[in-house]
Design an enzyme around this catalytic site. Structure first.
Site, mmCIF file in Angstrom:
data_model
loop_
_atom_site.group_PDB
_atom_site.id
_atom_site.type_symbol
_atom_site.label_atom_id
_atom_site.label_comp_id
_atom_site.label_asym_id
_atom_site.label_seq_id
_atom_site.Cartn_x
_atom_site.Cartn_y
_atom_site.Cartn_z
ATOM 1 N N ASP A 1 0.756 -1.207 0.265
ATOM 2 C CA ASP A 1 -0.205 0.230 -0.299
ATOM 3 C C ASP A 1 0.554 1.337 -0.108
ATOM 4 O O ASP A 1 1.698 1.323 0.546
ATOM 5 C CB ASP A 1 -0.957 0.388 1.204
ATOM 6 N N HIS B 1 -4.607 14.126 -11.542
ATOM 7 C CA HIS B 1 -4.904 12.111 -12.049
ATOM 8 C C HIS B 1 -4.009 11.956 -12.893
ATOM 9 O O HIS B 1 -3.329 11.050 -12.977
ATOM 10 C CB HIS B 1 -6.130 11.672 -12.154
ATOM 11 N N ASP C 1 -4.362 2.538 -4.826
ATOM 12 C CA ASP C 1 -2.813 2.946 -4.604
ATOM 13 C C ASP C 1 -2.213 1.182 -4.053
ATOM 14 O O ASP C 1 -1.362 1.567 -3.293
ATOM 15 C CB ASP C 1 -1.912 3.971 -3.672
ATOM 16 N N ASP D 1 -1.579 9.168 -11.580
ATOM 17 C CA ASP D 1 -1.355 7.436 -13.256
ATOM 18 C C ASP D 1 -0.257 7.296 -13.659
ATOM 19 O O ASP D 1 0.570 6.517 -13.540
ATOM 20 C CB ASP D 1 -1.758 7.893 -14.018
ATOM 21 N N ASN E 1 -2.879 12.688 -5.816
ATOM 22 C CA ASN E 1 -3.657 13.575 -6.460
ATOM 23 C C ASN E 1 -4.603 14.364 -6.193
ATOM 24 O O ASN E 1 -5.253 15.116 -7.467
ATOM 25 C CB ASN E 1 -4.446 11.361 -7.003
#
Length: 318
Positions: free
Chosen positions: A184, A197, A227, A201, A192
């Protein structure tokens, strides 16, 4: 007066000479076929379609398998089938070998995916082998399968792919030790929220590549959502080995991600589990790894987490 054939039966009275019909089918059918002498495994007859699979230099079944079959496991399987079929010669007039998919390499260097089936006529000392080229069908299926099991954004596996890989490993060797790592990214959401985004990404794609490079080719990296990532590690030696890989990946995740004019500093939390010690199936192992991961998160002091999770420093514009 002749009795008319029942539905589904062949009316042989309306067929042409069977010998002529058989020769015509053997020559024209677009499926490779050979006739083999059982006593010495010599290929005594082959049709034109078979020459697309193997040329005339291949004169025996043994040379066909040893020269053309690229998968040792497949070779062993078909040799066992032949031995078992021949062992029934004293009990049966005919015996059959079940369908088996073979990867056969031709003289042109192309590997063809071939569906094989054989029927043995023991009293006649011959066998008929059928070789159906299903390469196009298999490759299209594999392409569709890859699409279904791949995360569109990062190119690694997805949850369905992870479960499929687990099932394959269980079929191959249910007694092996398999490791699993749950990963994680810490404080990914601010990226973000702050930069959009598109930047987020890019970060996920970069870190997915790092994870893939940080493990063996036989390991399976999957994005589980958002994530969160998971890695399946077949045939792992011990928990010590799992911890070594975990620590290596933690170091890798701390390296900054460079994107446009930003230098983004992240970190990750990783928990692990082992099959069968920590669970008897993949969901149980994943739960164990998830609990382990969150225990690690809680063990990091809040002030240290805050410092470590500063996510950005702006680079000078070139």
């Amino acid at each position: 007066m002749a009795t008319p054939p029942l539905p589904g039966e062949i009316d042989f009275t309306n067929l042409p000479d069977l010998a002529v019909l058989g020769q015509t089918l053997f020559k024209r059918v677009p499926i490779g076929a050979i006739v083999v002498r059982l006593s010495d495994s010599q290929i005594i007859l082959r049709n034109p379609a078979f020459r697309h699979i193997a040329n005339d230099d291949i004169t025996t079944v043994s040379s066909l398998l040893d020269t053309c079959c690229v998968d040792p496991t497949q070779r062993e399987q078909i040799h066992q089938q032949i031995t078992q079929a021949k062992s029934r010669a004293d009990k049966e007039e005919t015996s059959e070998m079940p369908e088996l998919v073979l990867d056969l390499k031709g003289t042109d260097g192309r590997v063809r995916i071939v569906q094989h089936y054989a029927l043995l006529f023991h009293k006649m000392d011959i066998a008929i082998g059928i070789f159906r080229d299903i390469s196009d069908i298999k490759r299209k299926y594999r392409a569709l399968q890859k699409e279904a099991f791949t995360d569109e954004l990062t190119g690694v596996g997805n949850r369905r792919g992870l479960m499929e890989r687990w099932n394959e490993e269980m079929e191959d060797d249910p007694n092996q030790v398999i490791g699993f790592l749950m990963i994680d990214l810490d404080q990914f959401k601010p990226i973000n929220d702050t930069y959009g985004h598109a930047i987020g990404d890019h970060v996920l794609q970069s870190l997915a590549r790092r994870l893939r490079k940080g493990v063996r080719k036989s390991d399976y990296v999957a994005r589980l959502g958002g994530d969160e990532f998971g890695i399946l590690l077949p045939n792992i030696q011990s928990r010590t080995m799992l911890d070594t890989i975990r620590n290596k990946l933690l170091v890798s995740l701390k390296r900054p991600v460079i994107t446009n004019t930003l230098k983004l500093n992240l970190s990750g939390s990783i928990g692990g589990g082992l099959y069968p010690e920590d669970g008897q199936d993949l969901p149980a192992i994943m739960v164990h790894a998830d609990h382990s991961m969150y225990s690690t998160k809680k063990s990091i002091p809040a002030r240290k987490r805050s410092k470590k999770h500063r996510v950005t420093a702006r680079l000078p514009v070139a």
